[in-house]
Design an enzyme around this catalytic site. Structure first.
Site, short mmCIF file in Angstrom:
data_model
loop_
_atom_site.label_atom_id
_atom_site.label_comp_id
_atom_site.label_asym_id
_atom_site.label_seq_id
_atom_site.Cartn_x
_atom_site.Cartn_y
_atom_site.Cartn_z
N HIS A 199 38.87 21.08 -6.85
CA HIS A 199 40.10 22.46 -6.47
C HIS A 199 40.68 22.04 -8.09
CE1 HIS A 199 42.14 25.94 -5.73
NE2 HIS A 199 42.51 25.24 -4.59
N ARG A 232 45.69 31.83 -1.08
CA ARG A 232 46.99 31.49 -2.45
C ARG A 232 45.51 31.94 -3.18
NH1 ARG A 232 49.29 29.87 2.08
NH2 ARG A 232 47.54 28.92 2.53
N LYS A 288 20.66 38.63 1.33
CA LYS A 288 19.23 38.14 2.04
C LYS A 288 18.42 37.36 1.16
CE LYS A 288 20.24 42.92 0.59
NZ LYS A 288 19.92 44.29 -0.58
#
Lengths: 147, 303
Positions: B131, B53, B82
């Site tokens: 968040h 989402r 890497k």
């Protein structure tokens, strides 16, 4: 009488630094921070009677002037300490160690998932009432968790 | 607003501005009006952790604003594999884009990205920390579905210790004077320091309980989150808590008639599928607010 006895316990130093008014119990931790080399003689006095604090610790180091990095680190452990600079047996400078608002590049974040433990980055902690907050992961820690 | 890293960095007026702009974006979207304000601008979606989402809605939001999107959702195909550092990756990507959206498993990674980037950075989730864009869209969803936030009894249920959206949401909701009810099984409670901080900062009463029945009875909104298995250092501990909480039709008999249930999804077993068809279930409606809210965030940051 007791103070006189304490003074007799340890001789004066000719050149160096005396960190006074360390909270009783933190003297050895302060000494640990300073990483004493074979060129320095150091002594720690524990539980010295103090009018202001009841009891205090004192650290004396011969032939060493503390740099800002060391002073900031001590400030976290002993925010009310006093630093006396000694030259030719006399106190030439006396400063109160103040807790900085931001502590940079000194402490390691105890949060094992904090990015600062994986990337080459200077750690940064904001000093708040409840403790030290990592600027990156935002977690708050007590002083004894980060030192 | 230079970057959007943590709800803690926002003032109430910043949040209000985003919510009001999201309103305008939603109206414009519904009317079919073409918005081209981001034409020629590029958003980089850097997803170091899985997402459905958040990533798609950021991508849709930028496209709806007339901009373009680059990025990855599998860091194994980049130079990170890497051994390139995050700082070097950000210093490279910023040369190709105008705005960076980052999700990362390490807490503080978006803050680090913002400190080395000359382009604005948006946190799309960092470990168990924050968040913020999900919390903003949840705030918007509650406002839309209930008509207000102030004085609502909002229950947050689930793994409050590890769910990053809850850390952002508790702050946002307290900022808008909601009454908070925190319900979690033993061991999954939100950190005491966080509760104390929110109480002191916003002067809110926060009711905490391990009893889902006690918490649910008073709630106008029930916000559920899944057990964040991936955040446990010991998978056995997560396994033990797998069925520690579940919202069932039976449980909802105790609830207020107009209770709405939200969830940031994905769900595991904590929401019984039989409640999907009840009037309480609003978690699929909640998703639709992701695009206008993220359009509003992009708009505000690129001004």
């Amino acid at each position: 009488m007791r103070m006189e006895e304490d003074k007799l316990l340890v001789r004066k130093i000719k050149n160096g630094s005396v960190i006074d008014h360390i909270k009783a119990g933190n003297g050895l931790k302060v000494l640990d921070i300073l990483k004493i080399t074979p060129d320095n003689t150091a002594v720690v006095m524990l539980n010295v009677q103090s009018k202001r604090f009841g009891k205090k610790d004192i650290v004396k180091i011969e032939n060493k002037e503390l740099n800002n990095f060391e002073i900031n680190k001590i400030a976290i452990l002993a925010p009310n300490a006093t630093l006396n600079i000694i030259k030719d047996w006399k106190v030439v400078d006396k400063k109160k160690i103040m807790m900085p608002k931001i502590v940079e590049g000194i402490l390691k974040c105890p949060n094992s998932n904090c990015i600062t433990n994986y990337e080459p980055v200077k750690t940064r902690f904001c000093v708040e009432e409840r403790g030290l907050r990592c600027w990156y992961c935002e977690r708050i820690f007590r002083v004894n968790e980060v030192i | 607003m230079d970057d959007l890293i943590s709800i803690r960095d926002l003032k109430r007026e910043d949040v209000e501005l985003i919510l009001n702009t999201a309103d305008e974006m939603e109206i414009a979207l519904r009317s079919g009006k073409i918005n081209t304000e981001m034409r020629g601008r590029v958003l980089a979606n850097l997803f170091f952790e899985p997402s459905t989402r958040t990533r798609f809605s950021f991508e849709t939001a930028m496209l709806k604003l007339g901009g373009s999107v680059i990025g990855f959702d599998d860091p194994k195909i980049t130079s990170i594999e890497k051994g390139e550092t995050l700082s070097d990756t950000i210093k490279t990507v910023e040369k190709y884009c105008d705005l960076i959206v980052i999700r990362h498993p390490k807490e503080g990674a978006p803050r680090l990205a913002a400190s080395v980037s000359s382009k604005p950075v948006i946190n799309a989730g960092d470990g168990s920390n924050q968040h913020p864009t999900q919390a903003l869209l949840d705030l918007y969803a509650i406002k839309k579905l209930k008509g207000k936030i102030k004085n609502l009894n909002i229950a947050l249920l689930g793994d409050l210790r590890h769910a990053r959206v809850m850390k952002s949401l508790i702050y946002c909701l307290a900022m808008f004077d909601a009454n908070l009810i925190l319900i979690s099984p033993m061991g999954l409670e939100i950190e005491k320091e966080m509760v104390q901080e929110v109480k002191e900062k916003f002067n809110n009463e926060i009711f905490q309980t391990n009893d889902i029945y006690a918490g649910l009875r008073m709630a106008d909104v029930l916000y559920v989150c899944r057990l964040q298995k991936e955040r446990f250092s010991d998978p056995y501990e997560a396994k033990k808590l797998e069925n520690a909480y579940k919202v069932t039709p039976d449980l909802l008999k105790q609830a207020k008639d107009d209770l709405i249930i939200l969830h940031s999804l994905p769900r595991l077993g904590e929401l019984d599928r039989r409640i999907d068809d009840t009037k309480h279930a609003k978690y699929f409606d909640q998703i639709q607010f992701g695009v206008p809210v993220r359009m509003a965030i992009i708009h505000q940051m690129m001004r």
